[in-house]
Design a protein around this motif. Structure first.
Motif, short mmCIF file in Angstrom:
data_model
loop_
_atom_site.label_atom_id
_atom_site.label_comp_id
_atom_site.label_asym_id
_atom_site.label_seq_id
_atom_site.Cartn_x
_atom_site.Cartn_y
_atom_site.Cartn_z
N ARG A 20 78.95 -16.45 -61.04
CA ARG A 20 79.37 -15.05 -60.85
C ARG A 20 78.21 -14.18 -60.35
NH1 ARG A 20 80.07 -15.97 -66.65
NH2 ARG A 20 78.45 -14.89 -67.85
N ARG A 21 76.98 -14.50 -60.76
CA ARG A 21 75.86 -13.68 -60.29
C ARG A 21 75.52 -13.92 -58.83
NH1 ARG A 21 71.53 -13.12 -65.37
NH2 ARG A 21 73.01 -12.06 -66.77
N LEU A 22 75.85 -15.10 -58.32
CA LEU A 22 75.65 -15.32 -56.89
C LEU A 22 76.47 -14.34 -56.07
CD1 LEU A 22 75.69 -19.24 -56.70
CD2 LEU A 22 73.75 -17.75 -56.21
N ALA A 23 77.57 -13.86 -56.63
CA ALA A 23 78.41 -12.89 -55.92
C ALA A 23 77.73 -11.53 -55.79
CB ALA A 23 79.75 -12.74 -56.64
N ILE A 24 76.64 -11.31 -56.50
CA ILE A 24 75.88 -10.05 -56.36
C ILE A 24 75.30 -9.95 -54.96
CG2 ILE A 24 73.80 -8.83 -57.13
CD1 ILE A 24 74.27 -10.05 -59.91
N LEU A 25 74.91 -11.09 -54.40
CA LEU A 25 74.16 -11.11 -53.15
C LEU A 25 75.11 -11.05 -51.95
CD1 LEU A 25 71.68 -13.95 -54.12
CD2 LEU A 25 71.43 -11.48 -54.46
N ASP A 26 74.75 -10.21 -50.99
CA ASP A 26 75.58 -10.06 -49.79
C ASP A 26 75.33 -11.18 -48.78
OD1 ASP A 26 76.74 -7.79 -50.76
OD2 ASP A 26 75.44 -6.40 -49.68
N SER A 27 74.18 -11.82 -48.87
CA SER A 27 73.89 -12.89 -47.91
C SER A 27 74.83 -14.07 -48.15
CB SER A 27 72.43 -13.36 -48.04
OG SER A 27 72.20 -13.84 -49.34
N GLY A 28 75.18 -14.76 -47.08
CA GLY A 28 76.14 -15.85 -47.23
C GLY A 28 75.52 -17.15 -47.69
N ILE A 29 74.18 -17.26 -47.64
CA ILE A 29 73.49 -18.50 -47.99
C ILE A 29 72.58 -18.24 -49.19
CG2 ILE A 29 71.99 -20.33 -47.13
CD1 ILE A 29 74.58 -20.17 -45.62
N TYR B 93 72.93 -23.27 -50.32
CA TYR B 93 74.36 -23.39 -50.66
C TYR B 93 75.09 -22.14 -50.18
CZ TYR B 93 72.63 -27.00 -53.87
OH TYR B 93 72.03 -28.11 -54.40
N ARG B 94 76.42 -22.24 -50.18
CA ARG B 94 77.23 -21.07 -49.82
C ARG B 94 78.57 -21.14 -50.54
NH1 ARG B 94 78.52 -22.88 -43.59
NH2 ARG B 94 79.89 -24.64 -44.08
N PHE B 95 79.25 -19.99 -50.55
CA PHE B 95 80.61 -19.89 -51.07
C PHE B 95 81.62 -20.13 -49.95
CE2 PHE B 95 79.20 -16.66 -54.44
CZ PHE B 95 79.49 -17.49 -55.50
N HIS B 96 82.77 -20.67 -50.30
CA HIS B 96 83.94 -20.50 -49.45
C HIS B 96 84.41 -19.06 -49.60
CE1 HIS B 96 88.24 -20.64 -48.43
NE2 HIS B 96 87.91 -21.62 -47.60
N ASP B 97 84.99 -18.48 -48.55
CA ASP B 97 85.33 -17.05 -48.57
C ASP B 97 86.19 -16.67 -49.77
OD1 ASP B 97 83.90 -16.75 -46.28
OD2 ASP B 97 85.63 -16.71 -44.93
N LEU B 98 87.23 -17.46 -50.06
CA LEU B 98 88.11 -17.12 -51.18
C LEU B 98 87.41 -17.33 -52.52
CD1 LEU B 98 91.52 -18.55 -49.93
CD2 LEU B 98 90.77 -16.17 -49.97
N VAL B 99 86.52 -18.30 -52.57
CA VAL B 99 85.77 -18.52 -53.81
C VAL B 99 84.85 -17.33 -54.08
CG1 VAL B 99 84.12 -20.03 -54.98
CG2 VAL B 99 85.90 -21.02 -53.54
N ARG B 100 84.27 -16.76 -53.01
CA ARG B 100 83.43 -15.56 -53.18
C ARG B 100 84.24 -14.41 -53.77
NH1 ARG B 100 78.93 -13.18 -51.02
NH2 ARG B 100 78.52 -14.87 -49.58
N VAL B 101 85.45 -14.23 -53.28
CA VAL B 101 86.31 -13.16 -53.82
C VAL B 101 86.53 -13.37 -55.31
CG1 VAL B 101 88.60 -12.10 -53.70
CG2 VAL B 101 87.43 -12.77 -51.59
N PHE B 102 86.82 -14.62 -55.69
CA PHE B 102 87.03 -14.92 -57.10
C PHE B 102 85.76 -14.70 -57.92
CE2 PHE B 102 86.88 -18.13 -60.55
CZ PHE B 102 87.96 -17.70 -61.29
N ALA B 103 84.60 -15.10 -57.35
CA ALA B 103 83.33 -14.92 -58.06
C ALA B 103 83.06 -13.44 -58.31
CB ALA B 103 82.19 -15.54 -57.24
N ARG B 104 83.41 -12.59 -57.36
CA ARG B 104 83.19 -11.15 -57.55
C ARG B 104 84.10 -10.60 -58.65
NH1 ARG B 104 82.45 -9.55 -51.14
NH2 ARG B 104 80.18 -9.91 -51.09
N GLU B 105 85.31 -11.12 -58.73
CA GLU B 105 86.19 -10.71 -59.83
C GLU B 105 85.56 -11.08 -61.18
OE1 GLU B 105 90.06 -12.37 -59.43
OE2 GLU B 105 90.62 -11.13 -57.71
N CYS B 106 85.05 -12.29 -61.26
CA CYS B 106 84.41 -12.73 -62.51
C CYS B 106 83.18 -11.88 -62.82
CB CYS B 106 84.00 -14.21 -62.41
SG CYS B 106 85.38 -15.34 -62.21
#
Length: 1000
Positions: A540-549, A591-604
């Motif tokens: 979930r904290r990875l979702a803090i970062l705007d960078s994709g990598i 590493y990177r998120f899949h786009d939908l996984v990033r959305v979920f991570a931000r919710e968490c």
């Protein structure tokens, strides 16, 4: 060297048995030999040694074990037996040097002889194979669950081979010689009903009918007592046949015995093969390569004579990627190869209540004909019966959504007659000999095809651009596409664009991607809950970062933990398919998120982390980025030179890790470029103003070298706005100075002068000497380019005084070599010589190779001014080697120009042209218009020397246009003079042509 695993592990070199070492070395070597000539991953070796609770040093300990084994083998002539591969290690074993390989080869020879009717030869080969076993257990004494799991399959192969051999010998009439062996085997394996039957038959044929019936009674008592079931139908029929002295029991060559009772009833019809696979998917799309790979791997495994274990294919991928779809489709495709049954179980690997292997085995055993009242209670007993039932059957087992190796191990058949397809969000690297197949997202065409199959071809093609946008918003994830297609199919009145608009709002996207019992959020939640608390926090904290990598060190900063802790958690998330690896290894892993996984991570993130926790985590990452960026700058320049910094807090990384990260500074800068740009913006937005402007100025090392002028401009505008809003005068001055340098690079000289003057005023206001000197230095450059030599010299002199006082040797050397250029421009090469000698000493003392190359470049021009082209060529060639070593393409452009001019002065026009043309090419690629113009002018002078008026005029006109566009009067004048000479040359040629005096 020979290796033996059919019993205790042994290695023999010649006649000497080698001392393998301790327990860890035994386990490591055993794992390598179980998959001889195949890659065994480091993760699998670590798990074999330590189990699932790996210590932080697990990988290092594996390397130590490998090194120990290599030393042992090298001492006996086998230095290259163990080799390193990308993911692990391979032990190279020549054919016939591993007893297990010889066992399999002899068993295969026996089967072929049996099938061709040569029973004596078959028995001989079987006995030769069995003689290789030195105890009843393969790898006896090695206490490692993965090793013993793999060894159990070898053990199963041994006893099955023994049974096959005994059956042949019974058919040859050798029953009396077999009774002793069979008695021992039955004692050792009391639940092997085939052995019981063979002993009963041997005793009966030896006229020991009562003892044969006693064997059956003991078998029945054992089965009922230990398993709660009756002996199988074959054993029951054999007992009946012995009781009735059935003719079919007589040994070969003996006249048939007259039956004392009527012959036994005919055997019952065999039970139909179980078929538990889900229905085939009607709209299955794409994945042809993956299906072909599964078919190919299963076929190869079945034909491989060196394989002992059941073939296993693991289909891994993130939630919603379509693993189950692929596995089920593949299972239907290969089903005909497995006529004895197809078993299927959903193991619910991502759920809080995973399917227990003991319950799955109950389902499987009931399907295979074991009644409820005969079902054993323990997992081990059920697994034994399961393997025994499948031992001679060609059965396909599909285990869907497995959580881990321990969940599937009891569900694996014991022989290679069967095959297993497993799907999991983890790669299940601990499964010995498994073939791994990773499933990725769809491409655009596959996404569109799936939408067409679900929502209708005409509908999708009529709004093809909206359909592509929909696929993009679904991240090309098959589950998301299925849901979107199902929603469209259920709402025929909707346009596709309408759903696209609904999905465009990221905060509602997961709500929209829900239909019936299908949902992206539900799928991702299962995976999220399946990983440990530390991995969830990192996710979930990875979702803090705007960078994709994300680099691994960013995870350490987010958690305020060590690099190795973060590395383990990244591996856990990657194994669970919540993130995916994109580049590098070790400290450089990304590493990177899949786009939908990033959305979920931000919710968490919003649901589970406070605003204060989020800001603190972001601050640590930005502080770490600043710390490493400055370390990279120091690596480039030899020290923290020609920079001004804020007092922002750094998140300090260990020295060794930092050194590894910036060993190639520009490679690090390139890998973190997106993080730098987004980090500067996030720092400004979050109120970390000092970090924002400091990070922006630190990143100029990359932006200037690689000519990322848009990044330079964007980051500085953002940081400058932040400093103005925060009333940070020093930060404003730093950004104006750096933005002025950008404009100087772009040759927007008047705009650069304005920024420099404002920066000079602000630095004076806060009493910042170093900043003042940096601005004066660049204003001196600006004045020199503009032809204001006196103003330039005065500014350089003031800057030199400050740098000398502050002890910035590299900055002082930079000023000295610019003062030397002024002397050259004024026709004073002797005066330049002394300044350059002093600059060379300071640059070397400061450790700046880059600046040393620049000083040598100036020295080359000094030699040219003194009409000494030979020494000039030598100096330029030294400088060229140096700029190429430090990776300075802009510097290389200028040095090539100097070298070209020097070679031209020497009369070497061929090499001169090569250098000048390469300089023009590089100047254009890096956007250095001044260097490009000077090299074009050099090509013009070269053409004049060759009396090629046409090319001379073209080159000089191009150079003149560039010099006018960047406002450089000095170079304009030089270009005008060369152009006039070229035109004069052309006019002279025309006159000669008119009088007829020009020949050829």
């Amino acid at each position: 060297m020979e290796f033996r695993i059919l019993g205790p592990l042994e290695v023999v070199a010649g006649t000497e048995q080698l001392d393998i070492g301790g327990t860890r070395q035994h386990i490591t070597l055993a794992n390598l030999l179980l998959d001889a000539n195949r890659v065994v991953t480091v993760d699998r070796l670590a798990e074999a040694i330590y189990g699932i609770d790996l210590p932080p040093t697990a990988r290092a300990q594996v390397q130590i074990c490998i090194s120990s084994l290599r030393r042992l083998f090298a001492a006996h002539g086998g230095a290259d037996i163990i080799t390193t591969q990308s993911r692990g290690y391979v032990i190279r074993v020549d054919e016939g040097r591993l007893d297990a390989q010889r066992f399999e080869a002899l068993s295969l020879r026996a089967r072929r002889a049996r099938d061709s009717g040569d029973m004596d030869q078959a028995v001989h080969a079987y006995r030769e194979a069995l003689a290789l076993w030195r105890s009843d257990e393969a790898l006896d004494g090695i206490d490692s669950r993965p090793v013993q799991s793999a060894a159990s399959r070898l053990n199963e192969e041994r006893i099955t081979t023994n049974e096959d051999c005994i059956q042949l010998e019974l058919d040859l009439g050798r029953h009396e010689a077999l009774i002793g062996e069979l008695t021992l085997l039955v004692e050792r394996y009391p639940l092997r009903e085939r052995l019981r039957g063979q002993l009963m038959l041997a005793l009966y044929r030896a006229d020991r009918r009562a003892e044969a019936l006693q064997v059956y009674r003991l078998a029945r008592e054992t089965m009922i007592e230990e398993l709660g079931i009756e002996p199988n139908e074959q054993l029951q029929r054999l007992e009946h046949a012995i009781l009735t002295a059935a003719p079919g029991l007589d040994p070969p060559g003996r006249p048939a015995t007259v039956a004392a009772q009527p012959p036994p009833a005919a055997a019952p019809m065999p039970v139909a093969a179980p078929f538990m696979l889900p229905s085939a998917i009607a709209d299955f799309t794409g994945r042809r390569k993956q299906i072909d790979a599964i078919e190919r791997e299963l076929a190869l495994a079945a034909e491989d004579p060196g394989r002992f274990a059941v073939p296993i294919v693991v289909v891994a991928g993130k939630g919603g990627i379509g693993k189950t779809t692929v596995a089920v489709h593949a299972a239907h495709t290969v089903a005909d190869r497995y006529p004895d049954g197809r078993l299927f179980a959903d193991l619910h690997g991502g759920a809080s209540r995973q399917a227990s292997p003991i319950h799955v085995l109950e389902r499987f055993l009931r399907t295979l004909g074991v009644p409820g009242n005969a079902m054993p209670e323990s997992l081990e007993e059920r697994a034994e019966i399961y393997r025994a039932l499948l031992a001679d059957r060609k059965t396909l087992v599909v285990l869907d959504n497995a959580a881990g190796e321990s969940q599937v191990q009891p569900l694996l058949p014991g022989t290679r007659a069967s095959a297993v397809i497993i799907t999991s969000r983890s790669r299940l690297g601990g499964l010995a000999g498994a073939i791994h197949l990773d499933i990725g997202i769809f491409d655009v065409d596959q996404s569109i095809e799936l939408l067409e199959r679900i929502a209708g071809v005409e509908r999708v093609r009529s709004e093809i651009e909206s359909a592509r946008a929909l696929a993009e918003l679904c991240g090309h994830l098959p589950l998301a596409l299925r849901i979107a297609g199902a929603r469209l199919a259920a709402r025929p009145h909707w346009r596709i664009e309408q759903l696209v608009s609904r999905l465009a709002d990221e905060t509602r996207r997961l709500d929209e991607l829900n239909h019936g019992d299908m949902g992206i959020r539900a799928s991702l939640s299962l995976t999220y809950e399946s990983v440990g608390e530390g991995a969830r926090r990192l996710f979930r904290r990875l979702a803090i970062l705007d960078s994709g990598i994300f680099s691994v060190w960013t995870g350490a900063a987010l958690l305020d933990a060590s690099f190795f802790e973060a590395e383990d958690l990244f591996d856990e998330l990657a194994d669970a398919q919540l993130i995916e690896a994109v580049a590098g290894h070790g400290p450089h892993s990304a590493y990177r998120f899949h786009d939908l996984v990033r959305v979920f991570a931000r919710e968490c993130l919003v649901a589970e982390e406070t605003a204060a926790e989020r800001k603190a985590a972001l601050g640590r990452v930005l502080g770490g980025l600043l710390f490493i960026s400055q370390a990279a700058h120091r690596r480039v320049f030899g020290g923290d030179y020609v920079q001004i910094h804020s007092d922002a807090e750094r998140w300090v990384l260990p020295d060794k890790l930092t050194a590894e990260l910036v060993a190639d500074p520009f490679a690090w800068y390139e890998s973190e470029r997106l993080s730098l740009v987004s980090g500067i913006r996030q720092a400004a937005q979050a109120g970390f103003t000092d970090v924002s402007w400091d990070l922006a100025i630190s990143a100029v090392t990359l932006f200037e070298e690689r000519v990322y002028l848009d990044d330079w401009r964007e980051t500085h505008e953002v940081a400058l706005a932040a400093t103005r809003q925060a009333a940070d005068v020093r930060g404003q001055a730093a950004m104006l100075y750096s933005r002025g340098s950008l404009k100087l690079t772009e040759k927007r000289l008047s705009e650069a002068r304005h920024d420099y003057e404002e920066a000079l005023r602000l630095f004076a206001e806060v009493g910042e000497d170093e900043g003042t000197a940096l601005v004066l230095q660049n204003m001196g450059l600006l004045d020199r380019i503009s032809g204001r030599f006196e103003e330039s010299a005065a500014r350089f002199q003031r800057a030199l005084e400050i740098f000398t006082r502050t002890g910035d040797q590299v900055a002082a050397a930079f000023v000295l070599h610019n003062l030397a250029q002024l002397r050259l421009d004024s026709g004073d090469p002797e005066g330049a010589d002394g300044l350059l000698s002093e600059a060379l000493v300071l640059s070397r003392r400061g450790g700046s190779k880059r600046l040393e190359a620049q000083v040598l470049y100036r020295m080359g021009h000094t030699f040219l001014e003194r009409h000494e082209p030979g020494p000039a060529v030598e100096v330029f060639e030294t400088a060229l080697t140096m700029v190429r070593q430090v990776g300075d393409p802009s510097g290389e452009t200028h040095v090539l120009h100097g070298l070209g001019v020097a070679l031209l002065r020497q009369g070497d026009t061929v090499r001169a042209e090569e250098a000048l043309r390469e300089s023009v090419r590089l100047g254009r690629s890096v956007g250095d218009r001044l260097a490009e113009g000077r090299s074009l002018l050099g090509l013009g002078d070269l053409a004049i020397a060759r009396r090629d008026a046409g090319h001379a005029i073209a080159h000089c006109e191009q150079a003149l246009a560039i010099f006018k566009s960047i406002s450089t009067p000095t170079f304009e004048a030089r270009a005008q003079a060369s152009l006039a000479e070229a035109r004069s040359l052309l006019a002279s040629a025309d006159r000669l042509g008119e009088t007829g005096e020009l020949v050829g």
